[in-house]
Write an enzyme that holds these catalytic residues in place. Structure first.
Site, PDB file in Angstrom:
ATOM      1  N   ASP A 192       0.873  -1.166   0.000  1.00  0.00           N
ATOM      2  CA  ASP A 192       0.000   0.000   0.000  1.00  0.00           C
ATOM      3  C   ASP A 192       0.914   1.221   0.000  1.00  0.00           C
ATOM      4  O   ASP A 192       2.120   1.114   0.258  1.00  0.00           O
ATOM      5  CB  ASP A 192      -0.895  -0.041   1.242  1.00  0.00           C
ATOM      6  CG  ASP A 192      -1.715   1.215   1.404  1.00  0.00           C
ATOM      7  OD1 ASP A 192      -2.410   1.601   0.437  1.00  0.00           O
ATOM      8  OD2 ASP A 192      -1.658   1.837   2.486  1.00  0.00           O
ATOM      9  N   ASP A 199      -0.115   5.213   0.940  1.00  0.00           N
ATOM     10  CA  ASP A 199      -0.340   6.168   2.031  1.00  0.00           C
ATOM     11  C   ASP A 199      -0.446   5.464   3.380  1.00  0.00           C
ATOM     12  O   ASP A 199      -1.250   4.553   3.558  1.00  0.00           O
ATOM     13  CB  ASP A 199      -1.628   6.955   1.777  1.00  0.00           C
ATOM     14  CG  ASP A 199      -1.599   7.730   0.474  1.00  0.00           C
ATOM     15  OD1 ASP A 199      -1.215   8.908   0.496  1.00  0.00           O
ATOM     16  OD2 ASP A 199      -1.956   7.143  -0.568  1.00  0.00           O
TER      17      ASP A 199
END
Length: 220
Positions: A10, A12
Site C-alpha cells: 500500500d 499512504d
C-alpha cells in the site's frame, strides 16, 4: 519467515507519510465552502478510501453534507493537491533502505493503492522511489479496488514471475484484501487505520519498515 517472490505495498500510511499534504488539501476544500478546519489527527483516520471519500468525511466532521456533493468538490481538492503533492510528504523512516534490500535480494515489488494513478505516478517520482516498482496500480486501474482481492491479484499478475505474493499495508482494506486473496499480510502499526493494528488480522505487525526484510525469504 514468509517465502514469497512478490511484495505488494500500500502507499499512504504504509510506505509514505502523506497525511500532512492530504490534511492541507482537505482543509483547502473546507475553507472553499466556508467550513472550519479538521485536524491532522482526524485526517489520518480518514485516508485510504480515495479523495472523494476523504472530502465526504471532512464534510461529516464539520457539520454534515448539507447541500454539498463530494463529487462536485473533488476538482477543488485535486487541483490543489496536485500542485502541493509532496510539500510535506516523505518516505517513512527506513523505507528506502528496505526497498534497496528487497530489490537486492531479487524480490519483485509493486504498489497497490486506492489513490488514482494521476496522483500516484507523480508522487512516486517526486519522492524518488518510482524506480523500485515493477508494477504500480491505483484505485482507477481496474473496475475494482481494495478491499476487493481482485485489486491485489490483478496487480500480482502484472508483476514479473509466477511466485506467491505478500501484502504490506496499514488498513483493513489492505489486510482484508490479502485474506480474501489467500495471501499473507504484514501490517505496519504507524499508519492511518482507525482500527487498532492488532485487530486487522494481519499475519505479522511491524513497527518499522526496517523490520520487513528479515521476515522474508526469496522464493522465486
Amino acid at each position: 519467515m514468509f517465502a514469497v517472490h512478490k511484495v505488494i505495498f500500500d502507499l499512504d500510511g504504509t510506505l509514505i507519510e502523506s497525511a500532512p499534504d492530504l490534511y492541507v488539501a482537505t482543509n483547502h476544500v473546507l475553507a472553499y465552502i466556508g467550513r472550519p478546519a479538521v485536524t491532522l489527527d482526524q485526517v489520518r483516520h480518514m485516508v485510504g478510501f480515495g479523495a472523494k471519500r476523504l472530502i465526504e468525511l471532512g464534510l461529516e466532521a464539520t457539520g454534515g453534507l448539507d447541500d454539498h456533493e463530494p463529487a462536485d468538490l473533488l476538482p477543488v481538492f485535486l487541483d490543489y493537491y496536485r500542485a502541493h503533492i509532496a510539500d510535506y510528504t516523505h518516505v517513512f523512516d527506513g523505507g528506502v533502505e528496505m526497498l534497496d534490500a528487497l530489490k537486492a535480494s531479487g524480490f519483485s515489488l509493486a504498489i497497490c493503492t486506492n489513490k488514482p494513478m494521476t496522483l500516484t505516478t507523480p508522487l512516486l517520482k517526486a519522492l524518488g522511489i518510482d524506480q523500485y516498482f515493477d508494477t504500480v496500480t491505483g484505485g482507477d486501474s481496474f473496475s475494482y479496488k481494495k478491499p476487493d482481492p481482485l485489486h491485489l491479484t490483478s496487480t500480482a499478475a502484472q508483476m514479473p514471475g509466477t511466485g506467491a505474493f505478500l501484502m504490506v499495508g496499514d488498513s483493513i482494506n489492505d489486510i482484508a484484501a490479502a485474506k480474501a486473496a489467500g495471501a499473507p499480510s504484514v501490517a505496519v502499526d504507524f499508519g492511518y487505520t482507525d482500527i487498532p493494528p492488532h485487530e486487522l488480522g494481519a499475519n505479522k505487525i511491524i513497527s518499522s519498515l526496517h523490520d520487513l526484510p528479515p521476515l522474508l525469504s526469496f522464493a522465486g
